[in-house]
Design a protein around this motif. Structure first.
Motif, PDB file in Angstrom:
ATOM      1  N   LEU A 188       0.559  -1.321  -0.273  1.00 11.68           N
ATOM      2  CA  LEU A 188       0.328  -0.261  -0.356  1.00 11.68           C
ATOM      3  C   LEU A 188       0.991   1.479  -0.008  1.00 11.68           C
ATOM      4  CD1 LEU A 188      -2.826   1.484   0.626  1.00 11.68           C
ATOM      5  CD2 LEU A 188      -2.934   1.330   2.286  1.00 11.68           C
ATOM      6  N   ARG A 189       1.685   1.389   0.933  1.00  9.31           N
ATOM      7  CA  ARG A 189       2.796   2.406   0.848  1.00  9.31           C
ATOM      8  C   ARG A 189       3.680   2.530  -0.405  1.00  9.31           C
ATOM      9  NH1 ARG A 189       5.195   0.560   6.708  1.00  9.31           N
ATOM     10  NH2 ARG A 189       3.473   0.243   8.002  1.00  9.31           N
ATOM     11  N   ASN A 196       1.085   9.315  -5.374  1.00 10.38           N
ATOM     12  CA  ASN A 196       1.056  10.928  -5.166  1.00 10.38           C
ATOM     13  C   ASN A 196       2.424  10.986  -3.579  1.00 10.38           C
ATOM     14  OD1 ASN A 196       1.072  13.384  -4.087  1.00 10.38           O
ATOM     15  ND2 ASN A 196      -1.349  13.087  -3.684  1.00 10.38           N
ATOM     16  N   ALA A 199       1.439  13.114  -0.598  1.00 12.30           N
ATOM     17  CA  ALA A 199       0.356  12.877  -0.018  1.00 12.30           C
ATOM     18  C   ALA A 199       1.162  11.674   1.106  1.00 12.30           C
ATOM     19  CB  ALA A 199      -0.626  11.695  -0.697  1.00 12.30           C
ATOM     20  N   VAL A 203       1.716  11.001   5.089  1.00 14.32           N
ATOM     21  CA  VAL A 203       1.298  10.403   6.858  1.00 14.32           C
ATOM     22  C   VAL A 203       2.578   9.323   6.974  1.00 14.32           C
ATOM     23  CG1 VAL A 203      -1.251   9.347   6.196  1.00 14.32           C
ATOM     24  CG2 VAL A 203       1.323   8.620   5.497  1.00 14.32           C
ATOM     25  N   ILE A 205       5.456   8.808   5.292  1.00 19.62           N
ATOM     26  CA  ILE A 205       6.384   7.820   4.855  1.00 19.62           C
ATOM     27  C   ILE A 205       7.797   8.160   4.071  1.00 19.62           C
ATOM     28  CG2 ILE A 205       6.469   6.592   2.758  1.00 19.62           C
ATOM     29  CD1 ILE A 205       3.198   5.768   3.020  1.00 19.62           C
TER      30      ILE A 205
ATOM     31  N   HIS B  91      -2.520  20.944   4.689  1.00 22.34           N
ATOM     32  CA  HIS B  91      -2.769  21.263   3.293  1.00 22.34           C
ATOM     33  C   HIS B  91      -3.775  22.355   2.752  1.00 22.34           C
ATOM     34  CE1 HIS B  91       2.041  20.781   3.981  1.00 22.34           C
ATOM     35  NE2 HIS B  91       0.948  19.327   3.848  1.00 22.34           N
ATOM     36  N   HIS B  95      -3.563  16.320   0.137  1.00 22.56           N
ATOM     37  CA  HIS B  95      -2.618  15.493  -0.740  1.00 22.56           C
ATOM     38  C   HIS B  95      -2.877  14.390   0.086  1.00 22.56           C
ATOM     39  CE1 HIS B  95       0.502  18.959  -1.639  1.00 22.56           C
ATOM     40  NE2 HIS B  95       0.970  19.151  -0.208  1.00 22.56           N
ATOM     41  N   LEU B  96      -4.132  14.083  -0.971  1.00 23.51           N
ATOM     42  CA  LEU B  96      -4.268  12.449  -1.059  1.00 23.51           C
ATOM     43  C   LEU B  96      -4.207  11.867  -2.100  1.00 23.51           C
ATOM     44  CD1 LEU B  96      -7.446  13.864   0.273  1.00 23.51           C
ATOM     45  CD2 LEU B  96      -6.446  13.131   1.624  1.00 23.51           C
ATOM     46  N   VAL B  97      -4.112  10.227  -1.483  1.00 28.97           N
ATOM     47  CA  VAL B  97      -3.959   9.242  -2.961  1.00 28.97           C
ATOM     48  C   VAL B  97      -5.374   9.126  -3.673  1.00 28.97           C
ATOM     49  CG1 VAL B  97      -2.943   7.877  -3.969  1.00 28.97           C
ATOM     50  CG2 VAL B  97      -2.383   8.472  -2.076  1.00 28.97           C
ATOM     51  N   ARG B  99      -6.556   7.203  -6.303  1.00 24.09           N
ATOM     52  CA  ARG B  99      -7.055   5.850  -6.243  1.00 24.09           C
ATOM     53  C   ARG B  99      -7.076   5.139  -5.445  1.00 24.09           C
ATOM     54  NH1 ARG B  99      -4.223   4.585 -12.101  1.00 24.09           N
ATOM     55  NH2 ARG B  99      -3.368   6.496 -12.213  1.00 24.09           N
ATOM     56  N   LEU B 100      -6.656   5.395  -4.536  1.00 17.41           N
ATOM     57  CA  LEU B 100      -6.755   4.728  -2.547  1.00 17.41           C
ATOM     58  C   LEU B 100      -8.148   4.999  -2.132  1.00 17.41           C
ATOM     59  CD1 LEU B 100      -3.432   4.482  -1.502  1.00 17.41           C
ATOM     60  CD2 LEU B 100      -4.701   3.281  -2.667  1.00 17.41           C
ATOM     61  N   GLU B 104      -8.042   3.805   3.582  1.00 15.81           N
ATOM     62  CA  GLU B 104      -6.953   3.701   2.808  1.00 15.81           C
ATOM     63  C   GLU B 104      -5.184   4.784   2.976  1.00 15.81           C
ATOM     64  OE1 GLU B 104      -6.148  -0.408  -0.715  1.00 15.81           O
ATOM     65  OE2 GLU B 104      -6.785   1.617  -1.402  1.00 15.81           O
ATOM     66  N   VAL B 107      -5.450   5.590   6.915  1.00 15.05           N
ATOM     67  CA  VAL B 107      -4.651   4.485   7.814  1.00 15.05           C
ATOM     68  C   VAL B 107      -3.201   4.686   7.725  1.00 15.05           C
ATOM     69  CG1 VAL B 107      -6.996   3.148   8.636  1.00 15.05           C
ATOM     70  CG2 VAL B 107      -5.332   2.709   6.445  1.00 15.05           C
ATOM     71  N   LEU B 108      -3.401   4.855   6.141  1.00 20.52           N
ATOM     72  CA  LEU B 108      -1.613   4.545   5.518  1.00 20.52           C
ATOM     73  C   LEU B 108      -0.739   4.365   6.221  1.00 20.52           C
ATOM     74  CD1 LEU B 108      -0.484   4.241   2.529  1.00 20.52           C
ATOM     75  CD2 LEU B 108      -0.530   6.208   1.750  1.00 20.52           C
ATOM     76  N   ASN B 109       0.580   4.146   6.180  1.00 21.65           N
ATOM     77  CA  ASN B 109       1.657   3.912   7.207  1.00 21.65           C
ATOM     78  C   ASN B 109       0.976   3.704   8.313  1.00 21.65           C
ATOM     79  OD1 ASN B 109       4.591   4.220   6.701  1.00 21.65           O
ATOM     80  ND2 ASN B 109       4.475   5.889   7.569  1.00 21.65           N
ATOM     81  N   GLU B 111      -1.248   1.079   9.547  1.00 17.33           N
ATOM     82  CA  GLU B 111      -2.022  -0.001   9.047  1.00 17.33           C
ATOM     83  C   GLU B 111      -2.318  -0.896  10.324  1.00 17.33           C
ATOM     84  OE1 GLU B 111       0.726   0.507   7.037  1.00 17.33           O
ATOM     85  OE2 GLU B 111      -0.074   0.962   5.465  1.00 17.33           O
ATOM     86  N   TYR B 120      -8.237  -5.213   6.595  1.00 16.89           N
ATOM     87  CA  TYR B 120      -9.495  -4.072   6.061  1.00 16.89           C
ATOM     88  C   TYR B 120     -10.131  -3.619   6.644  1.00 16.89           C
ATOM     89  CZ  TYR B 120      -6.507  -3.259   1.778  1.00 16.89           C
ATOM     90  OH  TYR B 120      -5.548  -2.125   0.945  1.00 16.89           O
ATOM     91  N   LEU B 143     -13.609   5.696  -3.034  1.00 15.68           N
ATOM     92  CA  LEU B 143     -12.186   6.167  -3.065  1.00 15.68           C
ATOM     93  C   LEU B 143     -12.145   8.250  -3.615  1.00 15.68           C
ATOM     94  CD1 LEU B 143     -11.249   4.020  -7.255  1.00 15.68           C
ATOM     95  CD2 LEU B 143     -10.356   4.020  -4.974  1.00 15.68           C
ATOM     96  N   ASP B 146     -13.621  10.103  -6.087  1.00 13.81           N
ATOM     97  CA  ASP B 146     -14.775  10.337  -6.123  1.00 13.81           C
ATOM     98  C   ASP B 146     -15.768  11.000  -5.178  1.00 13.81           C
ATOM     99  OD1 ASP B 146     -15.028   8.310  -8.564  1.00 13.81           O
ATOM    100  OD2 ASP B 146     -15.531   6.308  -7.276  1.00 13.81           O
ATOM    101  N   LYS B 159      -6.797  12.138   9.215  1.00 14.57           N
ATOM    102  CA  LYS B 159      -5.497  11.526   8.714  1.00 14.57           C
ATOM    103  C   LYS B 159      -5.144  11.852   9.777  1.00 14.57           C
ATOM    104  CE  LYS B 159      -3.181  11.866   4.877  1.00 14.57           C
ATOM    105  NZ  LYS B 159      -3.211  12.620   3.781  1.00 14.57           N
TER     106      LYS B 159
END
Ligand SMILES: Nc1ncnc2c1ncn2[C@@H]1O[C@H](COP(=O)(O)OP(=O)(O)OP(=O)(O)O)[C@@H](O)[C@H]1O
Ligand SMILES: [Mg+2]
Lengths: 321, 508
Positions: A188-189, A196, A199, A203, A205, B91, B95-97, B99-100, B104, B107-109, B111, B120, B143, B146, B159
């Motif tokens: 995932l990371r 991105n 992003a 967090v 990373i 910001h 700053h978001l991903v 496609r996740l 996700e 909890v990124l980094n 998890e 999950y 997502l 969306d 976050k």
């Protein structure tokens, strides 16, 4: 999870086409399906390993067109070390390490110095190609006889034939990588860094570290792919023996839409056409030039048909700052 | 004297100086946040607010100055260091991903699950719990690509809370929100503060700041020029401190409307997910007319502007500009028809971040005179036109060869406005034209829009700020669930009527 559903379609289509060609063509020509399958897997092995490597690097956002150079370095180092130690395991490990070191150069230039990744990759290719030529000739003068080395063993599968142990590793690597990429924290990371990096930074990373690791691992896998050629299948080395496989592997990553199973399908497709070509050459006497060119032509067509830039990692090729 | 025990600030910045080349973005700035406090940071576009917060959160390093967290000196070399110290930043540009999923991203980094398998179910559950507890509703499984901007905002805040931040640095969190969403967010921020979190809130909305902040600091040209406690300054006084002069809200004088410029008939459009977004929309914009499109975000505004700008394909319907059918899907033809576009998402559709200001200025018309001649770009002309128009709009930058990404958010917006208005368009599609601008710049931009209106330009103004709609519009159209539920002259609407129409209580 969308990646998975979309890739399933790609896989299905790719494998289906492969199987249809296989069945259709072999029926008429009298080639044994089992032999074609074994030969396909053998041809696919170095492609698969390099493709999995390329996929890791690109998912982390670093373009790796240096796979070819990393493969040839892996092939030579594998040959030399296996010759020196008398052990195929040491040879393959040496190939992996040597290619990993070359990848380190690419990582440093593109991640720390923020240089253009395509140019850095090209430099890596040239370095690999001419560097191996130089080293090879210093060890073995032109035209001298090459020593026999210990090759990686094969395992027999009843009713099918025998497969090299590295082939099995390569095939197993695909679901393992898919699992790591889509189910584990590190996957995932890695994906977030390629999509991105800012992003990912928010967090905590460590983008630079993760990209470094990805590029080096990519070199290691490409190196094993290269070592397969020398230590695994041939038991010998010749200059330029990778013969464009690194580029085909990269094409497989793109055709497979940066998904391990997609890349697998693309590699198998290339390999099955190569295998059939070899078969025809023998059985039907078709021109070798024609059959040898077919897989490359097919790759070109596949890139056009399956290309979907929307599935590329969003920050592919872009440095962090 | 018996005062309350002195509380050690959660975060304190002392003597921070930051230079970019010879531009001093922060000059000897000191600022602190105590537990339970909301500290508003105000200032003009380019005053140095984001720079200061980036330093406090480890995204940039100060040239001089000290950072302390709970009295302990800190050396932030990476955002990770600041996060570990309990500092969370949201910001100005998210700053978001994309496609996740929401969960996700949050909890990124960190998890839940083991090192080899993300749980999950737990991730979605934890995010849902946190979101409910904090009063920040999100859909964990959606997502990010969306979801609405408001939900993205909430994801960003979650976050930081998921990482147990006890200092929150919020850079213009309300700029992208509709009024009702702003109220909700401010309530959440207040209750977070009440639970002991320290908050720095950057905003250009001064009424908001006076309402919610315990202390207010004003930055001007990189220096702190004033500091107030709650209740000690009115919005007007704050504005005066910020820009160093008095601010007058622009009032639109009526102007005779000319021939029809834009006519839209029965427009039907789907959104990116294939759900109907416009269901038979018809209206007109005349010369020297400003038609304000009001409505809650997500009722078809984005799709309407997208279609008219050539970015989105309609299912059916017609649109004409000065009697000529609009070349749907062909942005350049549309531009040739005299349509200019100030997009709502300035970073995505408005600017090329790595181009210079001059090149960005030339983007709309680079292939025509005066930008190019016989196929060659006229560098000198572009540079001087860019400089001249930047001055009209008060774009603050170190020169025309600065990169667009170096500009502060508000200055990026002003550069886009300067470029789009340069072509003297027949029709201007202005989506949130003053989003992220300081009060002084809003005054400038409103004045400019009215000037172009007086010169004959028809303007379609999409805004979530009712004040802006009411101040500038000749006519007001309300969109609700993809339909026009109200279309009246400005003189026949009030805030109440619009409010009712926007919630679907049809008043037409
Ligand atoms: N990376 C950079 N390189 C060069 N100049 C920069 C950079 N970042 C910011 N600046 C400059 O520093 C000044 C302060 O910018 P900053 O983004 O802090 O302003 P701001 O107060 O947040 O404004 P806004 O309200 O418009 O967001 C601006 O003049 C900006 O152009
Ligand atoms: Mg800012």
């Amino acid at each position: 999870m969308r990646h998975l559903t979309r890739s399933t379609v790609t896989v299905a289509v790719g494998v289906l086409i492969g199987v249809v060609i296989l069945v259709f063509v072999t029926n008429g020509s009298g080639l044994a399906p089992a032999a074609i399958l074994v030969s396909t897997l053998a041809i696919a092995t170095p492609l698969l390993l390099a493709a999995m490597g390329g996929l890791i690097s690109e998912r982390a956002g670093v373009v790796n067109i240096g796979l070819e150079g990393m493969m040839i370095v892996g092939a030579l180092a594998g040959f030399l070390i296996s010759n020196a130690t008398g052990s195929w395991v040491a040879g393959v490990a040496g190939g992996a390490i040597a290619a990993g070191l070359l990848a380190l150069v690419h990582a440093f230039v593109s991640i720390v110095l923020n240089a253009d990744q395509v140019i850095s990759g090209t430099a890596v290719n040239l370095l690999g190609l001419f560097g191996t030529e130089y080293v090879f000739r210093t060890f073995f003068g032109l035209g001298s006889e090459l020593p026999a080395i210990q090759r990686a063993p094969t395992l027999a599968f009843p009713g099918l034939g025998s497969l090299n142990i590295i082939t099995i590793v390569a095939v197993v690597a695909v679901p393992v990588l898919a699992f790591v990429m889509f189910r584990t924290p590190v996957g995932l990371r890695l994906r977030s860094v390629g999509e991105n990096p800012l992003a990912a930074q928010t967090v905590a990373i460590h983008v630079v570290k993760l990209r470094f690791a990805a590029v080096i691992l990519s070199g290691v896998l490409a190196g094993i792919g290269g070592a397969y050629l020398s230590v695994g299948s041939l038991g010998s080395f010749s200059e330029g023996m990778t013969n464009g496989r690194g580029f085909i592997a990269l094409a497989a990553v793109i055709v497979g839409r940066w998904n391990p199973f997609g890349a697998l399908a693309a590699c198998l497709l290339f390999a099955v056409v190569s295998a059939l070509g070899n078969g025809f050459q023998v059985s039907a006497g078709i021109s070798a030039d024609l059959t040898a060119g077919m897989p490359y032509l097919l790759t070109l067509i596949a890139i056009v048909v399956f290309r979907e830039s929307a599935s590329a990692p969003a920050s592919l090729g872009k440095p962090l700052r | 004297m018996f005062s309350a025990l002195p509380t050690v600030p959660l975060l304190s910045l002392t003597g921070i100086t930051k230079r970019f080349g010879n531009l001093v973005a922060n000059s000897d700035v000191s600022l602190d946040v105590r537990p339970g406090e909301i500290h508003a940071l105000l200032g003009e576009n380019g005053a140095g607010k984001s720079t200061l917060m980036n330093i406090a959160a480890g995204y940039a390093r100060a040239d001089e100055g000290r950072i302390e967290v709970r009295g302990v000196p800190q050396e932030f070399r990476l955002p990770a260091d600041a996060i570990a110290a309990g500092i969370g930043m949201v910001h100005q540009h998210f700053h978001l991903v994309d496609r996740l999923t929401v969960a996700e991203n949050i909890v990124l980094n960190d998890e839940p699950g083991s090192a080899v398998l993300i749980d999950y179910k737990a991730a979605n559950g934890e995010v849902r719990d946190l979101s409910e507890r904090m009063g920040l509703p999100v859909d964990p499984k959606a997502l990010v690509a969306d979801i609405s901007v408001a939900m993205q905002q909430r994801v960003e805040i979650l976050k930081t809370l998921y990482r147990k931040a006890d200092v929150l640095l919020l850079d213009e969190p309300t700029a992208v929100l509709a009024p009702a969403e702003v109220r909700d967010l401010l309530t959440v921020i207040r209750s977070l503060a009440d639970s002991g979190v320290g908050i720095v809130l950057i905003t250009h909305k001064l009424d908001e700041a006076t309402l919610v902040a315990d202390r207010l600091s004003v930055l001007r040209s990189g220096e702190i020029v004033a500091r107030f406690d709650r209740g000690d300054a009115s919005p007007a006084e704050l504005a005066q401190e910020m820009v160093g002069r008095e601010i007058h809200t622009v009032v639109a004088r009526p102007h005779a409307v000319g021939a029809t410029v834009l006519s839209v008939t029965d427009l039907e459009v789907d959104d990116s997910r294939g759900v109907p977004a416009l269901r038979g929309v018809s209206f007109e914009v005349g010369e020297s007319e400003i038609v304000g499109i009001a409505g809650v975000d997500g009722n078809g505004q984005a799709e309407l502007v997208g279609v008219l700008a050539g970015l989105v394909t309609p299912n059916s319907g017609r649109a004409t500009v000065a009697g000529e059918p609009l070349a749907f899907e062909h942005p350049r033809s549309i531009a040739r028809q005299g349509v200019a576009h100030v997009p709502a998402d300035r970073r995505k559709y408005g600017l090329v971040a790595d181009f210079t200001l001059a090149d960005n200025f030339a983007l709309r018309g680079y292939y025509t005179a005066p930008f190019s001649k016989r196929g060659f770009l006229q560098r000198g002309v572009i540079d001087s036109l860019c400089a001249e128009n930047m001055a009209h709009y008060g774009v603050k930058a170190r020169g025309v060869d600065a990169l667009a990404k170096e500009l502060s958010g508000g200055n990026q917006q002003k550069l886009i406005l300067a470029r789009e208005m340069f072509t003297s368009p027949r029709l201007l599609l202005a989506s949130q034209p003053t989003r992220g601008l300081d009060v002084g710049s809003i005054e400038t931009v409103h004045g400019r829009l009215l000037k172009h209106r007086d010169e004959g330009c028809g303007i379609l103004l999409v805004s979530f700020e009712l004040d802006e709609i009411l101040a500038l519009s000749t006519r007001v159209v309300v969109l609700f669930e993809g339909r026009v539920v109200l279309d009246r002259p400005r003189s026949e609407v009030s805030r109440e009527i619009l409010g009712a129409a926007m919630t679907g209580a049809v008043a037409a």
